[in-house]
Design a protein around this motif. Sequence first.
Motif, PDB file in Angstrom:
ATOM      1  N   GLU A   1       1.032   4.300  -2.735  1.00 60.60           N
ATOM      2  CA  GLU A   1       0.895   5.710  -2.353  1.00 60.60           C
ATOM      3  C   GLU A   1       2.094   6.525  -2.832  1.00 60.60           C
ATOM      4  O   GLU A   1       1.945   7.656  -3.314  1.00 60.60           O
ATOM      5  CB  GLU A   1       0.745   5.838  -0.841  1.00 60.60           C
ATOM      6  CG  GLU A   1      -0.556   5.280  -0.319  1.00 60.60           C
ATOM      7  CD  GLU A   1      -0.584   5.137   1.205  1.00 60.60           C
ATOM      8  OE1 GLU A   1       0.417   5.470   1.878  1.00 60.60           O
ATOM      9  OE2 GLU A   1      -1.630   4.689   1.720  1.00 60.60           O
TER      10      GLU A   1
ATOM     11  N   SER B   1       0.517  16.225   0.139  1.00 60.91           N
ATOM     12  CA  SER B   1       0.565  14.797  -0.148  1.00 60.91           C
ATOM     13  C   SER B   1       1.496  14.024   0.782  1.00 60.91           C
ATOM     14  O   SER B   1       1.304  12.841   0.991  1.00 60.91           O
ATOM     15  CB  SER B   1       0.974  14.562  -1.600  1.00 60.91           C
ATOM     16  OG  SER B   1       2.285  15.036  -1.826  1.00 60.91           O
TER      17      SER B   1
ATOM     18  N   GLN C   1       0.835  -1.201   0.000  1.00 62.28           N
ATOM     19  CA  GLN C   1       0.000   0.000   0.000  1.00 62.28           C
ATOM     20  C   GLN C   1       0.873   1.256   0.000  1.00 62.28           C
ATOM     21  O   GLN C   1       0.597   2.219  -0.720  1.00 62.28           O
ATOM     22  CB  GLN C   1      -0.920   0.009   1.224  1.00 62.28           C
ATOM     23  CG  GLN C   1      -1.841   1.209   1.272  1.00 62.28           C
ATOM     24  CD  GLN C   1      -2.723   1.188   2.518  1.00 62.28           C
ATOM     25  OE1 GLN C   1      -2.726   0.244   3.288  1.00 62.28           O
ATOM     26  NE2 GLN C   1      -3.466   2.250   2.710  1.00 62.28           N
ATOM     27  N   THR C   2       1.941   1.240   0.773  1.00 61.21           N
ATOM     28  CA  THR C   2       2.854   2.376   0.823  1.00 61.21           C
ATOM     29  C   THR C   2       3.517   2.606  -0.526  1.00 61.21           C
ATOM     30  O   THR C   2       3.663   3.746  -0.978  1.00 61.21           O
ATOM     31  CB  THR C   2       3.920   2.168   1.918  1.00 61.21           C
ATOM     32  OG1 THR C   2       3.252   2.057   3.181  1.00 61.21           O
ATOM     33  CG2 THR C   2       4.914   3.307   1.963  1.00 61.21           C
TER      34      THR C   2
END
Length: 86
Positions: free
Chosen positions: A25, A66, A21-22
Amino acid sequence: MIVQLQALRFMVRQDTGRAEQTIDEMLVVARQGLQDIRNSVHALADDASFSGKTALNALLSRLEASSGIRCVMQDELPDGDLGDKV
């Protein structure tokens, strides 16, 4: 992104799902950052009245939003176009 990449070394061993997931992102942030830089470069090249400092500050604002990392630009340049000063 560097901090997140360093943290990935530990995440991969402990939680592969979170590590993936990182990575996703980080790819979004990297792609958006590249697009922001491209937009700024095109705007500076196409519009002589567009302030280079304005574009840089906008880029830093998006980076802050962000990444959650506070960014501050310190300079001694005039508020107008950066022109050949950079």
